[in-house]
Design a protein around this motif. Structure first.
Motif, short mmCIF file in Angstrom:
data_model
loop_
_atom_site.label_atom_id
_atom_site.label_comp_id
_atom_site.label_asym_id
_atom_site.label_seq_id
_atom_site.Cartn_x
_atom_site.Cartn_y
_atom_site.Cartn_z
N LEU A 158 36.93 8.59 -20.81
CA LEU A 158 36.85 7.76 -19.63
C LEU A 158 35.77 8.33 -18.73
N ASN A 159 35.62 7.74 -17.58
CA ASN A 159 34.58 8.14 -16.64
C ASN A 159 34.58 9.65 -16.39
N LEU A 169 33.04 11.03 -13.92
CA LEU A 169 33.05 11.27 -12.47
C LEU A 169 34.41 10.89 -11.88
N ASP A 184 33.29 7.35 -6.91
CA ASP A 184 31.95 6.94 -6.45
C ASP A 184 30.90 6.79 -7.55
N GLY A 185 31.27 6.32 -8.69
CA GLY A 185 30.26 6.10 -9.73
C GLY A 185 30.90 6.24 -11.09
N ALA A 186 30.08 6.10 -12.11
CA ALA A 186 30.60 6.20 -13.48
C ALA A 186 29.55 6.79 -14.40
N VAL A 187 29.97 7.77 -15.18
CA VAL A 187 29.14 8.32 -16.26
C VAL A 187 29.98 8.27 -17.53
N HIS A 188 29.47 7.54 -18.53
CA HIS A 188 30.19 7.41 -19.79
C HIS A 188 29.44 8.15 -20.89
N ARG A 207 26.37 4.55 -14.42
CA ARG A 207 26.57 3.16 -13.98
C ARG A 207 27.04 3.11 -12.52
N GLY A 208 27.10 1.88 -12.00
CA GLY A 208 27.70 1.63 -10.70
C GLY A 208 26.95 2.36 -9.59
N THR A 258 26.65 5.52 -9.02
CA THR A 258 26.37 6.93 -9.34
C THR A 258 25.14 7.44 -8.58
#
Ligand SMILES: O=C(O)CCC(=O)C(=O)O
Length: 216
Positions: free
Chosen positions: A13-14, A16, A19-23, A172-173, A175
């Motif tokens: 899952l994310n 982070l 406040d954002g997303a790293v996959h 994403r988002g 980040t």
């Protein structure tokens, strides 16, 4: 390619907490595919040092870079205007196919970095052009395993991960708005590393950024 057989899924899952997303998609190429792409990238890309204005002085990075885009783009970064190179490399098209298929996202440009050894890295920065609508940056790594770090701009909270040969991660988002990232230097003896960051630049001729990320 492994991605011809299945659509890569983020391993976890994310990364982070807020406040954002790293996959992390993990390693999306076989070892021999990654070796072959790495050799071609080192040989075929017109590598050149990055430049930045620091205290009114033009300085060059040890790290080498290239920027290719589907149509001509210009980008002001650290006080220096850059012009994209044409999308004229088969190796980039092959890798874009891998990344687009894995992420189900389209990209119109690719920023490449070549780090010759562990003394070269990239300092804390965010990529402001990725804010708003253009919020997906896919990063594919080749060569030496290196530590990639995230630091929250307000709290200083950290999240780190190792990036391996053939590994894909996606930011994403929000980040870029809330988190800095950096490619950490290391005193360990490590060989060269190449990163490709695929981005969808706005459909305008010019993008501006004031961040300083020469870092090497
Ligand atoms: O080489 C890397 O993985 C870091 C690249 C990066 O931070 C960037 O292009 O903004």
């Amino acid at each position: 390619m492994q991605t011809d057989l299945f659509l890569a899924q983020p391993e976890d899952l994310n990364l982070l907490p807020i406040d954002g997303a790293v996959h992390n998609y993990g390693v999306v190429l076989t070892a021999s595919e990654a070796d072959s792409f790495f050799a071609r990238l080192k040989r075929e890309i017109a590598w050149a040092p990055d430049t930045a204005m620091v205290n009114g002085e033009l300085i060059q990075s040890a790290r080498q870079v290239a920027w290719h885009a589907d149509s001509p783009l210009s980008y002001t970064h650290s006080g220096v205007q850059r012009q994209s190179l044409p999308w004229d490399k088969t190796v980039l098209s092959e890798l874009r196919n891998v990344v687009q298929r894995a992420t189900a996202t389209r990209f119109n440009s690719c920023v490449l970095n070549l780090y010759q050894n562990g003394s070269q890295g990239m300092g804390w920065h965010s990529d402001p052009e990725a804010q708003g609508l253009h919020d997906v940056i896919a990063s594919l790594s080749f060569g030496a395993t290196r530590k990639f770090a995230f630091k929250h701009k307000a709290s200083g909270e950290r999240r780190d991960l190792a990036l391996h040969h053939g590994q894909l991660i996606v930011m994403r988002g929000e980040t870029q708005k809330y988190w800095l990232h950096a490619l950490q230097r290391t005193s360990l003896e490590v060989g060269p590393r190449v990163s490709l960051t695929f981005r969808q630049f706005p459909d305008v001729s010019s993008v501006s950024s004031s961040a300083t990320a020469l870092g090497s």
